[in-house]
Design a protein around this motif. Structure first.
Motif, PDB file in Angstrom:
ATOM      1  N   ALA A  90      44.459  39.012  30.050  1.00  0.00           N
ATOM      2  CA  ALA A  90      43.323  39.094  31.189  1.00  0.00           C
ATOM      3  C   ALA A  90      43.556  39.690  32.314  1.00  0.00           C
ATOM      4  O   ALA A  90      42.903  40.505  32.918  1.00  0.00           O
ATOM      5  N   LEU A  91      44.545  38.936  33.167  1.00  0.00           N
ATOM      6  CA  LEU A  91      44.893  39.461  34.371  1.00  0.00           C
ATOM      7  C   LEU A  91      45.492  40.788  34.456  1.00  0.00           C
ATOM      8  O   LEU A  91      45.254  41.515  35.510  1.00  0.00           O
ATOM      9  N   LEU A  92      46.288  41.146  33.573  1.00  0.00           N
ATOM     10  CA  LEU A  92      46.691  42.617  33.606  1.00  0.00           C
ATOM     11  C   LEU A  92      45.619  43.816  33.313  1.00  0.00           C
ATOM     12  O   LEU A  92      45.613  44.635  34.059  1.00  0.00           O
ATOM     13  N   THR A  93      44.452  43.056  32.497  1.00  0.00           N
ATOM     14  CA  THR A  93      43.548  43.986  32.457  1.00  0.00           C
ATOM     15  C   THR A  93      42.610  44.154  33.652  1.00  0.00           C
ATOM     16  O   THR A  93      42.253  45.183  33.977  1.00  0.00           O
ATOM     17  N   VAL A  94      42.430  43.244  34.376  1.00  0.00           N
ATOM     18  CA  VAL A  94      41.744  42.973  35.515  1.00  0.00           C
ATOM     19  C   VAL A  94      42.380  43.776  36.630  1.00  0.00           C
ATOM     20  O   VAL A  94      41.728  44.621  37.294  1.00  0.00           O
ATOM     21  N   LEU A  95      43.809  43.642  36.604  1.00  0.00           N
ATOM     22  CA  LEU A  95      44.514  44.645  37.522  1.00  0.00           C
ATOM     23  C   LEU A  95      44.428  46.087  37.021  1.00  0.00           C
ATOM     24  O   LEU A  95      44.283  47.024  38.143  1.00  0.00           O
ATOM     25  N   ARG A  97      41.867  47.601  35.925  1.00  0.00           N
ATOM     26  CA  ARG A  97      40.663  48.228  36.411  1.00  0.00           C
ATOM     27  C   ARG A  97      40.422  48.016  37.742  1.00  0.00           C
ATOM     28  O   ARG A  97      39.498  48.706  38.153  1.00  0.00           O
ATOM     29  N   GLY A  98      41.206  47.543  38.526  1.00  0.00           N
ATOM     30  CA  GLY A  98      41.018  47.352  39.985  1.00  0.00           C
ATOM     31  C   GLY A  98      40.009  46.350  40.340  1.00  0.00           C
ATOM     32  O   GLY A  98      39.497  46.786  41.509  1.00  0.00           O
ATOM     33  N   GLU A  99      39.760  45.443  39.650  1.00  0.00           N
ATOM     34  CA  GLU A  99      38.801  44.390  40.032  1.00  0.00           C
ATOM     35  C   GLU A  99      39.171  43.230  40.741  1.00  0.00           C
ATOM     36  O   GLU A  99      40.502  42.901  40.979  1.00  0.00           O
ATOM     37  N   HIS A 100      38.308  42.361  41.365  1.00  0.00           N
ATOM     38  CA  HIS A 100      38.417  40.953  41.675  1.00  0.00           C
ATOM     39  C   HIS A 100      39.375  41.171  42.950  1.00  0.00           C
ATOM     40  O   HIS A 100      40.317  40.333  43.101  1.00  0.00           O
ATOM     41  N   GLY A 101      39.231  41.894  43.691  1.00  0.00           N
ATOM     42  CA  GLY A 101      39.556  41.894  45.373  1.00  0.00           C
ATOM     43  C   GLY A 101      41.178  42.237  45.164  1.00  0.00           C
ATOM     44  O   GLY A 101      41.643  43.125  44.391  1.00  0.00           O
ATOM     45  N   ALA A 103      45.067  42.971  44.922  1.00  0.00           N
ATOM     46  CA  ALA A 103      45.858  43.003  43.676  1.00  0.00           C
ATOM     47  C   ALA A 103      47.145  41.878  43.714  1.00  0.00           C
ATOM     48  O   ALA A 103      47.407  41.483  42.694  1.00  0.00           O
ATOM     49  N   ALA A 104      47.529  41.548  45.130  1.00  0.00           N
ATOM     50  CA  ALA A 104      48.863  41.016  44.979  1.00  0.00           C
ATOM     51  C   ALA A 104      48.741  39.380  44.228  1.00  0.00           C
ATOM     52  O   ALA A 104      49.627  39.242  43.584  1.00  0.00           O
ATOM     53  N   PRO A 105      47.651  38.759  44.518  1.00  0.00           N
ATOM     54  CA  PRO A 105      47.693  37.385  43.884  1.00  0.00           C
ATOM     55  C   PRO A 105      47.388  37.749  42.416  1.00  0.00           C
ATOM     56  O   PRO A 105      48.052  36.672  41.885  1.00  0.00           O
ATOM     57  N   LEU A 106      46.912  38.721  41.936  1.00  0.00           N
ATOM     58  CA  LEU A 106      46.608  38.647  40.511  1.00  0.00           C
ATOM     59  C   LEU A 106      48.003  39.247  39.937  1.00  0.00           C
ATOM     60  O   LEU A 106      48.544  38.755  38.758  1.00  0.00           O
ATOM     61  N   ALA A 107      48.837  40.131  40.321  1.00  0.00           N
ATOM     62  CA  ALA A 107      50.084  40.618  40.027  1.00  0.00           C
ATOM     63  C   ALA A 107      50.922  39.411  40.036  1.00  0.00           C
ATOM     64  O   ALA A 107      51.976  39.394  38.990  1.00  0.00           O
ATOM     65  N   ASP A 108      51.082  38.598  40.916  1.00  0.00           N
ATOM     66  CA  ASP A 108      52.016  37.533  40.957  1.00  0.00           C
ATOM     67  C   ASP A 108      51.768  36.577  39.880  1.00  0.00           C
ATOM     68  O   ASP A 108      52.795  36.100  39.319  1.00  0.00           O
ATOM     69  N   ALA A 109      50.479  36.298  39.527  1.00  0.00           N
ATOM     70  CA  ALA A 109      49.969  35.144  38.718  1.00  0.00           C
ATOM     71  C   ALA A 109      50.479  35.791  37.291  1.00  0.00           C
ATOM     72  O   ALA A 109      50.998  35.168  36.545  1.00  0.00           O
ATOM     73  N   ALA A 110      50.267  37.155  37.081  1.00  0.00           N
ATOM     74  CA  ALA A 110      50.693  37.910  35.858  1.00  0.00           C
ATOM     75  C   ALA A 110      52.119  38.042  35.701  1.00  0.00           C
ATOM     76  O   ALA A 110      52.637  37.763  34.674  1.00  0.00           O
TER      77      ALA A 110
END
Length: 517
Positions: A90-95, A97-101, A103-110
């Protein structure tokens, strides 16, 4: 109108517990969909499949907040595999798409999720949860598609291939997708995990929403079938179930929740004032082939037997011949064609049959099922099951069924061994639990010991005192880890509360009986 059975004399503690029982019944009437904990797996699938659904940002934030320090999501050990696959994809998909503010926190979590998966996927076979054999290869495939050209911040994962755990056959997923592509009707139980079909799930000809618009009583399956936010009952269902962000594995769970809550409380002697309309709806849910957890799910022997038991205890019995279709000749299957077998399903069948001793053939069937359960006792005296992570639940179900309905030396000896296991595994603080003491598991142990323990046994009496004291320290709270098996671990809130209440009620010596409307 409801009549309360039992004498008028009730202790102050009993008054409070009777009030809690009324609250449980009222909660089931007010929210017929049922109450259950949110699922990392299901919420992750909704993030990937339905970014257009209100509550999307809440779901993404919820996933980020629930990532563990080790990078995984979900329960201990192998129970983390499915939710971590779902959240990471899910987080990879969000990244992408460029969603949710930012990207760094999302990439770290992924990244941390991928690192966890690299080890978890190469481990032993995962626990026996529904559709794991389909979900794991489907999500592994989806993650690897992301890694073919990874989002910014994850270049080190480019082209990485993830292993499959032992015992997972990817060809089964291929066969399921092929079946859906034919447009023929598919087994009802498959609809609960329709999302594994990928693009083939969208408006699949062999699948239709049921009841309130759910496909397989699953938000993920419904979103996969709907594909786009097109008006209709499926979209209405998703908006309702996702209005607060994270979503459960299954909704509605109407019959499951009502049957278990009423059965647990009635067995413990908690006085119940159950509206006639609720009982009428529960009776109507039992068709020729039995009862299902909720609309869109197949009828099964487990839900059917608990429903029959609860109705019989509350003075509204139905014919137990509805269980005949699940009788394999040796044991009862949860549904025809089941892979494996469930001891709790068979314990519940024993309870249902035990309420109808005069029905033709019941006595012989009770002896046969009791013998099958005795044969499946673990060497340490416990029982384990495919529908719950804790042996305390399975042992509680089987011990009470055998103690109430089985005769013979083998059954009596099995009960003694089961009681011995409970006594031996009580924790120093008076609780019980697989990974740590919980109110839920302590309630099961207390109910099992009070119902199956030998009267006057000083070890049992002492264990019950300590267990009840620990429950009182929790003050009736039923929060704790998710322990029930679906695609992810979950906690059916009212059912757990009912077990804790029933265990607390068993400490009150005031004689009581269930109410009948």
């Amino acid at each position: 109108m409801s009549l309360t059975a039992g004498p008028a004399r009730v202790t102050r503690a009993g008054d409070a517990r009777a009030g809690q029982a009324r609250e449980l019944v009222e909660a089931m009437v007010d929210n017929p969909a049922g109450e259950t904990s949110a699922s990392v797996y299901e919420t992750g699938r909704l993030v990937g499949l339905a970014p257009w659904l209100p509550g999307h940002d809440l779901r993404v934030s919820w996933l980020l907040d629930r990532q563990r320090a080790d990078g995984g999501w979900g329960g201990p050990g192998g129970y983390a595999l499915v939710p971590t696959l779902s959240a990471t994809e899910a987080l990879l998909t969000v990244l992408r798409r460029g969603e949710h503010g930012p990207a760094a926190p999302l990439a770290d979590a992924a990244h941390r999720g991928l690192a966890f998966l690299a080890g978890a996927l190469d481990a032993a076979a995962p626990p026996d949860l529904p559709a794991t054999d389909l979900i794991v290869p489907a999500l592994r495939e989806a993650v690897e598609r992301h890694l073919a050209q990874p989002p910014a911040g994850l270049a080190d994962w480019a082209g990485v291939r993830l292993p499959l755990p032992a015992g997972i056959d990817p060809d089964r997923l291929t066969r399921v997708r092929g079946l859906l592509a034919t447009g023929r009707p598919v087994p009802e139980k498959l609809a609960h995990a329709l999302e594994v079909a990928g693009e083939g799930a969208r408006r699949a000809a062999g699948v239709r929403p049921a009841g309130v618009g759910a496909v397989g009583a699953s938000p993920a399956a419904t979103a996969a079938w709907l594909g786009r936010p097109e008006p209709g009952s499926a979209l209405d269902y998703l908006r309702a179930v996702g209005s607060r962000g994270p979503v459960p594995c299954a909704s509605p769970i109407t019959v499951f929740e009502r049957a278990w809550v009423l059965g647990i409380l009635a067995r413990a002697g908690v006085p119940l004032a159950v509206p006639g309309s609720l009982l009428a709806e529960l009776r109507a849910a039992v068709g020729v082939s039995g009862a299902a957890t909720g609309p869109g799910l197949p009828a099964d022997a487990d839900t059917t037997s608990v429903t029959l038991y609860a109705l019989a205890r509350l003075g509204r019995p139905l014919d137990v011949s509805r269980l005949d279709a699940y009788d394999t000749g040796g044991h009862f299957c949860t549904w025809p064609g089941e892979d494996g077998a469930s001891v709790t399903t068979n314990a519940h069948v024993l309870d249902a049959l035990g309420q109808h001793p005069g029905h033709p053939g019941v006595a012989a069937t009770v002896d046969r099922v009791a013998g099958w359960l005795v044969e499946r006792q673990e060497p340490d005296g416990s029982w384990d099951d495919r529908w719950h992570a804790s042996a305390y639940y399975a042992t509680y179900c089987v011990l009470l069924a055998l103690a109430d309905h089985a005769a013979g030396a083998a059954a009596l000896a099995a009960v003694e061994r089961g009681v011995g296991w409970l006594l031996d595994t009580q924790r120093s603080d008076g609780s019980w639990g697989r990974w740590g003491g919980t109110a839920e598991e302590t309630a099961y142990a207390v109910l099992a010991l009070s119902g199956a323990g030998r009267p006057g046994d000083t070890r049992v009496d002492a264990a019950l005192v300590r267990g009840r004291r620990r429950l009182s320290e929790w003050d009736g709270r039923a929060d704790g880890p998710a322990l029930w098996h679906d695609k992810d671990l979950y906690r059916p809130t009212l059912i757990v509360r009912a077990a804790v209440l029933a265990a607390s009620w068993s400490a009150d010596p005031t004689p009581t009986g269930p109410a009948t409307p």
